[in-house]
Design an enzyme around this catalytic site. Sequence first.
Site, PDB file in Angstrom:
ATOM      1  N   ARG A 104      61.358  38.270  27.882  1.00 36.92           N
ATOM      2  CA  ARG A 104      60.993  36.928  27.472  1.00 36.92           C
ATOM      3  C   ARG A 104      59.577  36.558  27.913  1.00 36.92           C
ATOM      4  O   ARG A 104      58.831  35.900  27.182  1.00 36.92           O
ATOM      5  CB  ARG A 104      62.009  35.942  28.074  1.00 36.92           C
ATOM      6  CG  ARG A 104      61.795  34.485  27.693  1.00 36.92           C
ATOM      7  CD  ARG A 104      62.233  34.226  26.269  1.00 36.92           C
ATOM      8  NE  ARG A 104      62.080  32.841  25.881  1.00 36.92           N
ATOM      9  CZ  ARG A 104      62.254  32.395  24.654  1.00 36.92           C
ATOM     10  NH1 ARG A 104      62.592  33.230  23.702  1.00 36.92           N
ATOM     11  NH2 ARG A 104      62.100  31.124  24.353  1.00 36.92           N
TER      12      ARG A 104
ATOM     13  N   ASP B 222      66.797  38.196  27.679  1.00 39.43           N
ATOM     14  CA  ASP B 222      68.249  38.077  27.711  1.00 39.43           C
ATOM     15  C   ASP B 222      68.772  37.156  26.616  1.00 39.43           C
ATOM     16  O   ASP B 222      68.162  36.141  26.297  1.00 39.43           O
ATOM     17  CB  ASP B 222      68.700  37.527  29.066  1.00 39.43           C
ATOM     18  CG  ASP B 222      68.494  38.534  30.176  1.00 39.43           C
ATOM     19  OD1 ASP B 222      68.487  39.736  29.877  1.00 39.43           O
ATOM     20  OD2 ASP B 222      68.346  38.113  31.335  1.00 39.43           O
TER      21      ASP B 222
ATOM     22  N   PRO C 197      63.911  27.913  22.284  1.00 40.43           N
ATOM     23  CA  PRO C 197      62.814  27.724  21.329  1.00 40.43           C
ATOM     24  C   PRO C 197      61.476  27.596  22.038  1.00 40.43           C
ATOM     25  O   PRO C 197      61.390  27.259  23.214  1.00 40.43           O
ATOM     26  CB  PRO C 197      63.194  26.427  20.619  1.00 40.43           C
ATOM     27  CG  PRO C 197      64.055  25.684  21.593  1.00 40.43           C
ATOM     28  CD  PRO C 197      64.819  26.746  22.332  1.00 40.43           C
ATOM     29  N   ILE C 198      60.395  27.857  21.275  1.00 42.20           N
ATOM     30  CA  ILE C 198      59.049  27.757  21.824  1.00 42.20           C
ATOM     31  C   ILE C 198      58.268  26.626  21.151  1.00 42.20           C
ATOM     32  O   ILE C 198      57.045  26.634  21.157  1.00 42.20           O
ATOM     33  CB  ILE C 198      58.294  29.096  21.699  1.00 42.20           C
ATOM     34  CG1 ILE C 198      58.157  29.514  20.232  1.00 42.20           C
ATOM     35  CG2 ILE C 198      58.984  30.183  22.505  1.00 42.20           C
ATOM     36  CD1 ILE C 198      57.228  30.708  20.047  1.00 42.20           C
ATOM     37  N   ASP C 199      58.968  25.647  20.617  1.00 39.45           N
ATOM     38  CA  ASP C 199      58.276  24.567  19.912  1.00 39.45           C
ATOM     39  C   ASP C 199      57.373  23.760  20.840  1.00 39.45           C
ATOM     40  O   ASP C 199      56.300  23.291  20.423  1.00 39.45           O
ATOM     41  CB  ASP C 199      59.283  23.643  19.222  1.00 39.45           C
ATOM     42  CG  ASP C 199      60.303  23.056  20.179  1.00 39.45           C
ATOM     43  OD1 ASP C 199      60.890  23.821  20.970  1.00 39.45           O
ATOM     44  OD2 ASP C 199      60.523  21.831  20.153  1.00 39.45           O
TER      45      ASP C 199
ATOM     46  N   ASP D  48      69.813  29.988  36.811  1.00 42.80           N
ATOM     47  CA  ASP D  48      69.881  31.410  37.155  1.00 42.80           C
ATOM     48  C   ASP D  48      70.807  31.705  38.329  1.00 42.80           C
ATOM     49  O   ASP D  48      71.111  32.869  38.595  1.00 42.80           O
ATOM     50  CB  ASP D  48      68.488  31.939  37.493  1.00 42.80           C
ATOM     51  CG  ASP D  48      67.657  32.228  36.258  1.00 42.80           C
ATOM     52  OD1 ASP D  48      68.178  32.096  35.137  1.00 42.80           O
ATOM     53  OD2 ASP D  48      66.475  32.587  36.408  1.00 42.80           O
TER      54      ASP D  48
ATOM     55  N   ILE E 248      71.290  23.669  31.021  1.00 44.29           N
ATOM     56  CA  ILE E 248      70.089  24.361  30.561  1.00 44.29           C
ATOM     57  C   ILE E 248      70.438  25.361  29.457  1.00 44.29           C
ATOM     58  O   ILE E 248      69.871  25.331  28.365  1.00 44.29           O
ATOM     59  CB  ILE E 248      69.382  25.089  31.724  1.00 44.29           C
ATOM     60  CG1 ILE E 248      69.212  24.162  32.928  1.00 44.29           C
ATOM     61  CG2 ILE E 248      68.035  25.642  31.255  1.00 44.29           C
ATOM     62  CD1 ILE E 248      68.339  22.966  32.706  1.00 44.29           C
TER      63      ILE E 248
END
Length: 422
Positions: free
Chosen positions: A92, A116, A122-124, A306, A328
């Site tokens: 990532r 993963d 998203p990367i907006d 995590d 998340i």
Amino acid sequence: MAKMIIHGGTRLSGSVTIGGAKNSTVAIIPAAILADTPVTLDSVPQIKDVYNLMDMLQDMNVPSQFHDDVLQIDPTNIQSVPLPHGKVTSLRASYYFMGSLLGRFGKAVVGFPGGDDIGPRPIDQHIKGFKALGAEVHQDGSSITIEAPNGLHGARIFLDMISVGATINIILAAVRAQGTTIIENVAREPEIIDLATFLNNMGAQIRGVGTQTIRINGVPSLRAQNAHTIIPDRIEAGTYLALAAATGDGILVKNIIAEHLDAFLAKLQEMGVNLDVREDSIFVYPNNQLVGVKVKTSPYPGFATDLQQPLTPLMLLAQGQSTIIDTIYPKRTRHIPELIKMGANIKVVDGQILVDHTDQLTGAHVTAGEIRGGVSLMLAGLMAQGTTEIEQAENIMRGYDCIITKLQNLKADVSYVGPEVF
């Protein structure tokens, strides 16, 4: 595919030293190409993601050398090349090259990131930030072209949602832009502070990290003076603390910044785990009576997403029911069916993970679909009677420094079978 083999049911003891933070390292390595001088990093973890990023650097004519925990990177003859496929899809964090290439050359061509499978990421917000800085963004199949034909300029950017990745990527793009950039509603993770410290030590002017607003005055050049030491990995630390509480007869976890783990330590103590928190280490005493807790993940300084999976096996020992709500990544549940194979009394109901007391886990054949889910199975395997074989164990290696050696030093009966880890 690699395999981790665990003969469980043995109480562990001794000490373990936490390595440098994975989530700092995978941001700082792309950030290094912003420098006009060679860069030296130490306390770099021995993980697969580091080697994948080094391969990408080589594609850009950026040589690097990694010995022990010291990584040297020389971007002085860097070439602007597309990174559309291949290695980019392996992790990532490859998307941080979007910000750093844009900041260095005013252009980046990068494939959609891999990593993963834990649900939509998203990367907006990244794209929103790049556009505000003066970039044009075009998607071509599986890659993105980001270009600022008139150069990057400072801007005021408000993130619609708190995003670690977007916060880092916008910093990387803005640090060498003309003028002042103000980013609001930013992430506050320690790894972002570590990145800003690295950049500031090279001459960047970044203020406000650790608060909700970051202010960046762009500079024309960055030059490394001294080696930068990566902060300890709080996720690795939390994993070993959970392991110590579940299977330990007294384990000392060293190289810890306890303040980075406040929310996690509070839950351990609420469960009844007996901890001795010291200046840069934590001793975990043997535990008997534990009680169930409710965990709800949230952005830092809340409970880290995590760490919900590494905590799950310990919850199986608690009396009463434990509940996990991951705000998340709600789809981060691929480890649940695998734990059930081992006899875990656990289920997902209406988006919540419900964990009930389990008298005994039994070794089984399971699969590590991703890093944190895989380490959850590893902890369960150490707790279980019999042999556990974890397929796709290379996923665990992507996030945990020298994990086989560290477990063996704690007297765990564990081995790794398959191709070379790196």
